[in-house]
Design a protein around this motif. Structure first.
Motif, PDB file in Angstrom:
ATOM      1  N   PRO A 171       0.821  -1.217   0.000  1.00 30.51           N
ATOM      2  CA  PRO A 171       0.000   0.000   0.000  1.00 30.51           C
ATOM      3  C   PRO A 171       0.857   1.269   0.000  1.00 30.51           C
ATOM      4  O   PRO A 171       1.190   1.806   1.048  1.00 30.51           O
ATOM      5  CB  PRO A 171      -0.780  -0.130   1.304  1.00 30.51           C
ATOM      6  CG  PRO A 171       0.094  -0.955   2.193  1.00 30.51           C
ATOM      7  CD  PRO A 171       0.913  -1.852   1.326  1.00 30.51           C
ATOM      8  N   THR A 172       1.225   1.737  -1.165  1.00 26.12           N
ATOM      9  CA  THR A 172       2.099   2.917  -1.242  1.00 26.12           C
ATOM     10  C   THR A 172       1.328   4.214  -1.014  1.00 26.12           C
ATOM     11  O   THR A 172       1.916   5.233  -0.712  1.00 26.12           O
ATOM     12  CB  THR A 172       2.767   2.996  -2.627  1.00 26.12           C
ATOM     13  OG1 THR A 172       1.783   2.727  -3.604  1.00 26.12           O
ATOM     14  CG2 THR A 172       3.886   2.006  -2.762  1.00 26.12           C
ATOM     15  N   GLY A 173       0.004   4.171  -1.194  1.00 28.77           N
ATOM     16  CA  GLY A 173      -0.774   5.415  -1.043  1.00 28.77           C
ATOM     17  C   GLY A 173      -0.610   6.275  -2.277  1.00 28.77           C
ATOM     18  O   GLY A 173       0.136   5.937  -3.197  1.00 28.77           O
ATOM     19  N   ASP A 206       5.978  16.779   2.833  1.00 30.62           N
ATOM     20  CA  ASP A 206       6.024  16.098   1.529  1.00 30.62           C
ATOM     21  C   ASP A 206       7.054  14.976   1.568  1.00 30.62           C
ATOM     22  O   ASP A 206       6.839  13.877   1.054  1.00 30.62           O
ATOM     23  CB  ASP A 206       6.431  17.079   0.413  1.00 30.62           C
ATOM     24  CG  ASP A 206       5.401  18.173   0.203  1.00 30.62           C
ATOM     25  OD1 ASP A 206       4.253  17.977   0.632  1.00 30.62           O
ATOM     26  OD2 ASP A 206       5.757  19.211  -0.389  1.00 30.62           O
ATOM     27  N   ILE A 207       8.208  15.306   2.158  1.00 27.90           N
ATOM     28  CA  ILE A 207       9.274  14.293   2.203  1.00 27.90           C
ATOM     29  C   ILE A 207       8.822  13.110   3.051  1.00 27.90           C
ATOM     30  O   ILE A 207       9.035  11.953   2.698  1.00 27.90           O
ATOM     31  CB  ILE A 207      10.588  14.918   2.712  1.00 27.90           C
ATOM     32  CG1 ILE A 207      11.020  15.929   1.660  1.00 27.90           C
ATOM     33  CG2 ILE A 207      11.638  13.854   3.003  1.00 27.90           C
ATOM     34  CD1 ILE A 207      12.418  16.394   1.713  1.00 27.90           C
ATOM     35  N   ARG A 208       8.120  13.426   4.115  1.00 22.73           N
ATOM     36  CA  ARG A 208       7.588  12.352   4.970  1.00 22.73           C
ATOM     37  C   ARG A 208       6.635  11.449   4.157  1.00 22.73           C
ATOM     38  O   ARG A 208       6.699  10.226   4.226  1.00 22.73           O
ATOM     39  CB  ARG A 208       6.845  12.993   6.155  1.00 22.73           C
ATOM     40  CG  ARG A 208       6.209  12.005   7.085  1.00 22.73           C
ATOM     41  CD  ARG A 208       7.248  11.237   7.851  1.00 22.73           C
ATOM     42  NE  ARG A 208       6.656  10.272   8.762  1.00 22.73           N
ATOM     43  CZ  ARG A 208       7.205   9.108   9.031  1.00 22.73           C
ATOM     44  NH1 ARG A 208       8.329   8.748   8.460  1.00 22.73           N
ATOM     45  NH2 ARG A 208       6.643   8.289   9.880  1.00 22.73           N
ATOM     46  N   ALA A 209       5.747  12.072   3.383  1.00 22.66           N
ATOM     47  CA  ALA A 209       4.778  11.289   2.582  1.00 22.66           C
ATOM     48  C   ALA A 209       5.502  10.414   1.563  1.00 22.66           C
ATOM     49  O   ALA A 209       5.150   9.245   1.355  1.00 22.66           O
ATOM     50  CB  ALA A 209       3.808  12.230   1.882  1.00 22.66           C
ATOM     51  N   ILE A 210       6.536  10.972   0.946  1.00 22.49           N
ATOM     52  CA  ILE A 210       7.296  10.195  -0.044  1.00 22.49           C
ATOM     53  C   ILE A 210       8.055   9.066   0.650  1.00 22.49           C
ATOM     54  O   ILE A 210       8.147   7.943   0.139  1.00 22.49           O
ATOM     55  CB  ILE A 210       8.259  11.127  -0.834  1.00 22.49           C
ATOM     56  CG1 ILE A 210       7.446  12.017  -1.774  1.00 22.49           C
ATOM     57  CG2 ILE A 210       9.320  10.349  -1.589  1.00 22.49           C
ATOM     58  CD1 ILE A 210       6.734  11.267  -2.899  1.00 22.49           C
ATOM     59  N   GLN A 211       8.596   9.356   1.836  1.00 22.77           N
ATOM     60  CA  GLN A 211       9.305   8.299   2.573  1.00 22.77           C
ATOM     61  C   GLN A 211       8.371   7.135   2.907  1.00 22.77           C
ATOM     62  O   GLN A 211       8.752   5.974   2.784  1.00 22.77           O
ATOM     63  CB  GLN A 211       9.898   8.867   3.872  1.00 22.77           C
ATOM     64  CG  GLN A 211      11.201   9.629   3.640  1.00 22.77           C
ATOM     65  CD  GLN A 211      11.721  10.220   4.934  1.00 22.77           C
ATOM     66  OE1 GLN A 211      11.101  11.131   5.478  1.00 22.77           O
ATOM     67  NE2 GLN A 211      12.835   9.707   5.433  1.00 22.77           N
ATOM     68  N   LEU A 212       7.136   7.464   3.322  1.00 20.75           N
ATOM     69  CA  LEU A 212       6.180   6.396   3.654  1.00 20.75           C
ATOM     70  C   LEU A 212       5.880   5.553   2.417  1.00 20.75           C
ATOM     71  O   LEU A 212       5.866   4.325   2.468  1.00 20.75           O
ATOM     72  CB  LEU A 212       4.874   6.994   4.196  1.00 20.75           C
ATOM     73  CG  LEU A 212       4.959   7.658   5.569  1.00 20.75           C
ATOM     74  CD1 LEU A 212       3.632   8.325   5.925  1.00 20.75           C
ATOM     75  CD2 LEU A 212       5.330   6.631   6.641  1.00 20.75           C
ATOM     76  N   ALA A 213       5.661   6.233   1.293  1.00 25.81           N
ATOM     77  CA  ALA A 213       5.303   5.518   0.059  1.00 25.81           C
ATOM     78  C   ALA A 213       6.463   4.657  -0.420  1.00 25.81           C
ATOM     79  O   ALA A 213       6.293   3.482  -0.758  1.00 25.81           O
ATOM     80  CB  ALA A 213       4.901   6.523  -1.017  1.00 25.81           C
ATOM     81  N   LYS A 214       7.637   5.226  -0.425  1.00 27.56           N
ATOM     82  CA  LYS A 214       8.775   4.466  -0.965  1.00 27.56           C
ATOM     83  C   LYS A 214       9.190   3.344  -0.013  1.00 27.56           C
ATOM     84  O   LYS A 214       9.660   2.291  -0.453  1.00 27.56           O
ATOM     85  CB  LYS A 214       9.932   5.420  -1.301  1.00 27.56           C
ATOM     86  CG  LYS A 214      10.721   5.960  -0.134  1.00 27.56           C
ATOM     87  CD  LYS A 214      12.011   5.185   0.047  1.00 27.56           C
ATOM     88  CE  LYS A 214      12.847   5.744   1.192  1.00 27.56           C
ATOM     89  NZ  LYS A 214      14.036   4.962   1.431  1.00 27.56           N
ATOM     90  N   SER A 215       8.987   3.555   1.292  1.00 22.62           N
ATOM     91  CA  SER A 215       9.309   2.485   2.241  1.00 22.62           C
ATOM     92  C   SER A 215       8.384   1.300   2.033  1.00 22.62           C
ATOM     93  O   SER A 215       8.801   0.142   2.114  1.00 22.62           O
ATOM     94  CB  SER A 215       9.168   2.974   3.686  1.00 22.62           C
ATOM     95  OG  SER A 215       9.989   4.093   3.887  1.00 22.62           O
TER      96      SER A 215
END
Ligand code: FES
Length: 688
Positions: A417-419, A541-550
């Motif tokens: 689930p990358t969101g 934004d960086i946090r959101a990208i980190q969650l998705a890429k993780s």
């Protein structure tokens, strides 16, 4: 087969006929039609009219001269002279120089005969540059011209039974069934066609009983068509293709109208759970959209809707259930049970699918598991990890990333689930990929100054003419591939540290790092003077990208654990969005595991390609149906190591995994001790 003279038994003194490119050869009595010779040798030479001289599918090209390698001399009079049927066809439609109709030309002497690609039934259709595989034409619906016996008072049989008899006698097709909704048309068409008609027969498998799905008074010269549909949660894309040669005639797409019930899949499942008629509403919306899309694309392609007799659909499990009218509630909770997972063959009318032949067959590819749908199966069909010696990681990046890992020995699949962050959603300046959206970003590592390009303009922002070129679109926001590049470039330029923290102006040496409360944001573009937007990358934004890429990395890593490897040989980024991601930036961000950069490629819309392959080929359908049973499903939601991998993947590119194929990244750290910087690595204080 009718229309061809009977031929005497050949002897070795009869003329030798050699067909190219197959090289098949045999002796045939003088006077044997070329089509008959081809049939007897099993040469792949097409015919829809059964040798009546009306379909022109049987075109061949005789070669003349001495062929020492074949040991024959093929003379100009090796075939019978051009006859009246060929002349009529040439006058009406034009035959290419040197071409003959194989059902009309008869053998008179030794001859070498070339079967051009377009006259082969199982044509190989070469895909575009990014092609991994070729498509061999083997469509599920075919046309057959038949002469049906007229009714006779003394031998009372039904029209349908005489159609069956004609198919038996003229095409050696022993048994058929007939779509009941065709009954009312049979008698009119037979009489209109003066008892010579064209039957459209559909088969669900090579050895299945064909079903008569339509009857035409004339031979449809253009052949039949089909739609390959990629039904995504956000967009629906379709290609109208010829079932003769796989050519794409027209393409179109539209937004999935279910978006009004929820942006992502889980919110649509919730809508179905919370509203008694919710699932039915979503079913009606998607079916209507498919019908509208079919009507639009068929009209664009200027094709008779009655000739569109096939469609293939690929989709994720939730879309699959909603399309079929199944409540998707079970897919929202463990054990994520699918109501049905096998491939389906349905009539268009079963899905209230209009705009095409009402008896068209709709083939829905099989689902792999409750979280890994027919779209992932289509990616597997297109990218063929199961045929590769290299261990291939294939990620279809979207709101849910679908991940396949495997080689010849085994293939694994999961979804993660990358969101919606990779699609520009949940990003402060994010937007969908549309003209005006920033799609590429470079940051000078010395000056920390950005340059960028926007969709719809080929120039970079620091090139002459950029302002004029974007006068109509402006710079409106940043799309998914833009945010990935921006964050990766910020990491490369030392503006962001491995934990994902943006440095202060003092730490980074640029005023573009702007304090915002207790964190910082990086200013890419300020259009406020001209009433435009101010486009920044914020700590959020960086946090959101980190969650998705993780989530993406953790899914891939879980599959690697399952196989017991630390490296993959190649990475394929699939999906419309995957096509726009720069491999280097995806790797700097740590979206994907380390691999040689030249082994990270984009497959474009691989799910859509899989739908096209299945549209053109019955054997490809059999292949994908067998393949899904061989794919091992890994369920990320219940796998404890997923969380472990997810946490380690928060760092950019990764807390522990080495990335030897990347250039060294700046060793910066912007953690200011007690200061709450909102970064990914921060610890939450326990509530007292
Ligand atoms: S087989 Fe149809 S024209 Fe020759």
């Amino acid at each position: 087969m009718t229309g061809q003279p009977s031929t005497p038994r050949p002897t070795s003194t009869d003329p030798l006929v050699i067909f190219m490119p197959s090289g098949k050869r045999g002796h045939f009595a003088v006077g044997t039609p070329v089509l008959t010779a081809a049939r007897q040798l099993g040469v792949d030479l097409d015919s829809v009219c059964g040798g009546r001289g009306i379909c022109s599918k049987c075109q061949i090209q005789p070669s003349f001269g001495a062929f020492s390698k074949h040991g024959v001399t093929s003379r100009e009079d090796a075939l019978s002279p051009f006859n009246a049927v060929e002349q009529r066809y040439d006058d009406k439609r034009g035959l290419k120089a040197g071409r003959r109709l194989g059902c009309q030309a008869t053998i008179q002497g030794d001859v070498v005969i070339d079967v051009p690609a377009e006259s082969q039934v199982h044509k190989q259709v070469v895909r575009k540059a990014a092609a991994v595989r070729d498509i061999i034409m083997d469509p599920a619906t075919r046309l057959y011209v038949i002469d049906v016996a007229e009714p006779d008072m003394h031998d009372p049989t039904g029209d349908l039974q005489r159609i069956e008899k004609a198919l038996q006698d003229q095409w050696n097709i022993q048994h058929i069934s007939c779509a009941p909704s065709l009954f009312p048309r049979l008698q009119t068409v037979l009489r209109k066609g003066k008892w010579q008609v064209t039957a459209a027969l559909h088969k669900t498998a090579a050895d299945a009983t064909p079903e008569l799905i339509d009857l035409f008074a004339d031979l449809p010269e253009t052949g039949l068509y089909g739609l390959a549909i990629d039904l995504g949660s956000t967009t629906i894309a379709a290609h109208l293709c010829s079932l003769e040669d796989g050519r794409v005639i027209a393409s179109s797409g539209l937004m999935n109208p279910q978006i009004r019930f929820g942006e992502d899949l889980m919110s649509r499942v919730s809508y179905a759970m919370m509203n008694p008629a919710g699932a039915a509403e979503m079913t009606a919306a998607v079916r209507e959209a498919l019908s509208n899309l079919a009507a639009e694309i068929i009209s664009d392609g200027q094709v008779d809707p009655a000739l569109v007799t096939e469609a293939t659909i690929v989709c994720n499990p939730v879309m699959h259930h909603l399309l079929l009218g199944i409540d998707p509630t079970e897919l929202g909770q463990a054990p994520f049970a699918l109501a049905t997972s096998d491939a389906l063959n349905l009539a268009a009318s079963d899905l209230a699918f209009t705009g095409m032949n009402p008896r068209a067959n709709i083939y829905i590819l099989p689902c792999i598991a409750g979280h890994v749908g027919a779209d992932a199966a289509a990616v597997a069909l297109s990218e063929e990890p199961h045929k590769s010696n290299e261990l291939s990681l294939i990620v279809d990046v979207g709101t849910n990333a679908e991940i396949l890992l495997g080689d010849k020995t085994r293939v694994l699949a999961c979804s993660s689930p990358t969101g919606p962050a990779f699609e520009g959603a949940q990003i402060s300046s994010g937007q969908r990929a549309a003209p005006g959206a920033i799609e590429r970003v470079h940051i000078d590592p010395d000056t920390k100054e950005p340059r960028f390009s926007v969709i719809g303009c080929d120039l970079w922002s620091d090139e002459d003419g950029f302002a004029e070129a974007i006068a109509t679109t402006g710079v409106t926001g940043i799309c998914g591939s833009g945010i990935i590049e921006a964050v990766a470039e910020m990491r490369l330029a030392g503006l962001v540290d491995a934990a994902g923290l943006i440095g202060s102006p003092a730490q980074t040496g640029t005023a573009r790092a702007v304090p915002t409360g207790r964190t910082h944001e990086y200013l890419i573009f300020d259009g406020t003077e001209a009433n435009g937007p101010r486009i920044t990358v914020t700590q959020g934004d960086i946090r959101a990208i980190q969650l998705a890429k993780s989530a993406l990395y953790a899914g891939a890593r879980l599959l690697m654990d399952e196989i017991g490897v630390d490296h993959v040989d190649r990475v394929v980024l699939a999906g419309a969005f995957g096509a726009h991601i720069s491999p280097k930036h995806a790797m700097i961000l740590g979206m994907i595991p380390d691999a040689p950069l030249d082994k990270v490629t984009s497959a474009g819309n691989a799910a859509g390609t899989g739908a096209r392959i299945a549209l053109c080929s019955l054997s490809a359908r059999a292949e994908v149906e067998a393949l899904v049973h061989r794919i091992t499903k890994v369920e990320t939601a219940i796998e404890p190591r997923f969380q472990e991998h997810f946490v380690a993947a928060n760092a950019i590119p990764h807390a522990t995994a080495p990335y030897p194929h990347l250039p060294p990244l700046p060793q910066v750290s912007f953690n200011s001790g007690g200061r709450d910087n909102g970064g990914a690595g921060r610890r939450r204080r326990r509530a007292k």
